[in-house]
Design an enzyme around this catalytic site. Structure first.
Site, PDB file in Angstrom:
ATOM      1  CE  LYS A 169      -4.210  -1.755   0.125  1.00  0.00           C
ATOM      2  NZ  LYS A 169      -5.140  -1.544  -1.032  1.00  0.00           N
ATOM      3  CD  GLU A 179     -10.136   3.814   0.699  1.00  0.00           C
ATOM      4  OE1 GLU A 179      -9.988   5.052   0.594  1.00  0.00           O
ATOM      5  OE2 GLU A 179      -9.427   3.004   0.074  1.00  0.00           O
ATOM      6  CB  SER A 206      -0.042  -8.203  -1.361  1.00  0.00           C
ATOM      7  OG  SER A 206      -0.903  -9.072  -0.642  1.00  0.00           O
TER       8      SER A 206
END
Lengths: 268, 416
Positions: free
Chosen positions: B106, B128, B395
């Protein structure tokens, strides 16, 4: 000429302004929505806006979002709202527009949605989440159904774009009286609104209705008299009044009627 | 005379109107349109500005810790061979995004979007978050650049991902628990959009996945594509060619888009996206719109979505808070319909099994999201010869999931 056009034409002809109360379809009940509809014209409404409950209404503040959520939990569907409206819709009385998310219209198919709304007695649509670029196909479907389509113009919309949006609208344009979501918190930005209305009048003859943040007779007056809009839209305050009334065991229809009567005093 | 025009490569999207084939678009209230236009203009200027790329690259190298390694998971590969019943399996490689700063991919996106925020002269950033990884990455970027930061998080996810809430607060972010609707990622996204409706003139909304209105799906994909670009280079270095298959989990789809996109025009590389299969294939039991949904509009774009017949967003379920979302990025829908990417689903049980499997075979505790991709990679490797190579996007790391996973594993144990 659509019924919406006729209504604004009559208002303008007599130098009057319009009040557009908003009801959340099926809140507190479908019966209350239907019963209220018949009472708002005499109370001073020119056009009634009915919101079709949606699970993710991103333009709506806590009052309308919660009302929609409750209606959905109670099983209210677009078809249910249409049925309730059809039962009480006469040939006279205030105009009737549906405020509906594109998510619902897309899923049902625009052609079917417009046809069902028309059969129920709606005169037009407000699409709160369809900007100009995505409105092209819809505009044709709505026009073919003999109905009106109002898109939003925001305080953040540049003048050239606002003119293009107005050209895509029919019936009236929906000018947001401030940034942010629906609700009673911050009131309309009257001076900014007045400037935007003056600029918009140079581009369009369509009536201009203002909504978001308008919850009292004095705010109605500020929007139609000081800022010069053709109509004022009141949503959250009315939805809250109906909800509070029902929760207290009183008649939400009477509460809505009384509030609209009071709001209409701001038109004078 | 008719002249054949060369077919557009699959990577040549979105169109000027933000379309990926039929998917994508901009379905938002007019209030947000000028901010989206401003964002796209600023992004296009930034992308052609060498100073922007240089600053982002330097941040990715020195602050984020890129390039992340490509690691040969030999014991996991051996396990896949054993499980296959054929005595062999493809080599499984892990693209170690779990080693990036803050523990997931991210951060690649939030550092880029924070730079854009600064370029636009905005001083506040909102986000969010589902699992909290995007929230943490946004809080991190905000702390780095001295921006105010508010993060919307579903109340259910605040419970499931308590550790990440602490991390965000430590870095000075304000975490707002969202109590509406299903109290998960969808509702957090609604609230972030509502905030932005009111604050748009001074606030940037750093969307965390390849979802939402144009230009977000494009911008997030581009910032995440560093994963796929590194993977191409590292694959050639490690085994002399491009991988035979690339596997990634798909919630909104940002880690998958990031590793897939640089391979989309390489027909020889099989791409597999893994959705959250949840408890069962029944509506409400999973979060797999590409596997079980239909095209519809949610949060500003047209894409596969889990909806009722009336267009209401359906309830979803996944053990993983980051995949617990009823929609998916429009480019994934485009890839699905083009037949370029295969989308499958792994169940909660398979994900939990893979969570412990990777921990025990490789000493790597993956995020529960990532564990879905591991499950599929083991299955796929078992169907392929031993001279083939599969890259899995690892990830994120699973520290955030330890409490929730042990709770779920305990429940499962008790049920047996």
């Amino acid at each position: 000429m659509t019924r919406i056009d006729q209504i604004f034409s009559q208002l303008r002809g007599s130098g009057r302004k319009g009040l557009m109360p908003f009801l959340c379809g099926g809140y507190p009940t479908l019966g209350a929505t239907a019963a209220t509809l018949g009472r708002l014209g005499p109370a001073g409404a020119s056009i009634v806006e009915i919101g079709i409950p949606f699970s993710d209404p991103i333009a709506d503040g806590p009052v309308i979002a919660a009302a929609m959520h409750e209606a959905l939990v109670a099983g209210v569907t677009p078809g249910g709202v249409f049925e309730a409206v059809k039962g009480v819709r006469g040939t006279t009385g205030p105009g009737l527009v549906a405020m509906v998310s594109i998510s619902i219209v897309h899923r049902m198919g625009a052609g079917r949605f417009v046809a069902e709304a028309k059969a129920a007695g709606f005169d037009g649509f407000i699409f709160p989440d369809v900007p100009l670029e995505e409105a092209v196909g819809l505009a044709g479907t709505v026009r073919d159904g003999g109905m009106t389509m109002s898109l939003l113009i925001a305080p953040t919309t540049p003048p050239g774009r606002a003119a293009a949006i107005a050209r895509a609208c029919s019936g009236f344009v929906y000018l947001l009286s401030r940034t942010g979501i629906t609700g009673e918190g911050a009131g309309p930005m009257v001076e900014r609104l007045a400037r935007q209305i003056v600029a918009l009048r140079r581009e369009t003859d369509l009536p201009i209705a203002c909504g978001f943040g308008i919850s009292s007779a004095s705010q109605v007056r500020a929007v139609v008299r000081e800022a010069g809009a053709d109509a004022a839209i009141v949503g959250s305050a009315l939805v809250r009044a109906m909800g509070d009334s029902a929760a207290a065991g009183r008649d939400p229809v009477a509460a809505a009627e009384a509030m609209v009567r009071d709001l209409a005093s701001g038109l004078a | 005379m008719i002249t054949a025009s060369p077919a557009q490569p699959l990577s040549a999207v979105p169109s000027a109107s933000g379309r990926y084939g039929a998917f994508g678009g901009v379905y938002v209230p007019e209030t947000l349109v000028s901010a989206l236009v401003q964002l796209e203009e600023e992004y296009r200027r930034a992308r052609s500005d060498p100073a922007f790329s240089a600053e982002l690259d330097a941040l990715l190298a020195t602050f984020v810790g890129r390039a992340t390694p490509l690691y040969h998971a030999k014991r996991l590969s051996a396990y896949a061979a054993e499980r296959s019943g054929r005595g062999q399996a493809a080599n499984i490689w892990l693209k170690r995004e779990d080693l990036a700063h803050t523990g997931a991919h991210k951060i690649n996106n939030t550092m880029g979007q924070a730079l854009l925020t600064r370029r636009m002269g905005k001083r506040r950033i909102i986000a969010e978050t589902g699992a909290g990884q995007h929230g943490v990455a946004t809080a991190t970027a905000a702390a780095h650049f001295g921006l105010r930061c508010d993060v919307y998080m579903g109340a259910e996810d605040v419970r499931r991902q308590r550790l990440n809430v602490v991390r965000m607060k430590l870095m000075g972010a304000n975490v707002i628990a969202v109590e509406s609707g299903s109290r998960t990622l969808k509702d957090a996204t609604n609230e972030a959009m509502r905030d932005w409706m009111a604050s748009v003139e001074g606030t940037h909304y750093a969307l965390g996945s390849v979802v939402g209105p144009h230009p977000f799906p494009m911008i997030v994909r581009d910032f995440q594509s560093v994963i796929g670009r590194e993977t191409r280079r590292q694959s050639v270095e490690a085994f002399g060619r491009l991988p035979d298959a690339v596997v990634a989990c798909v919630g909104g789809g940002s880690n998958a888009a990031g590793i897939f996109y640089p391979f989309v025009d390489d027909a020889g590389v099989r791409l597999v996206g893994v959705e959250a299969g949840g408890r069962s294939r029944k509506p409400g039991d999973h979060a797999a719109p590409l596997s079980f949904g239909t095209p519809g509009i949610l949060h500003g774009s047209l894409s596969y979505v889990l909806q009722t017949d009336d267009g209401q967003t359906a309830d979803v379920h996944s053990c993983s808070a980051g995949l617990d979302y009823p929609g998916v990025g429009p480019e994934h829908s485009y890839w699905k319909d083009a037949g370029r990417v295969t989308y499958t689903a792994a169940t909660d049980d398979e994900a939990l099994d893979s969570f412990t499997l990777l921990a025990r075979t490789e000493g790597i505790i993956p995020a529960l999201e990532t564990a879905h991709a591991i499950a599929e990679a083991v299955r796929l490797a078992g169907q392929m010869p031993c001279d083939r190579h599969i890259v899995v996007n690892c990830s994120g790391r699973g520290d955030k999931d330890v409490d929730e996973a042990s709770r779920l594993l305990g429940l499962r144990e008790a049920g047996r």
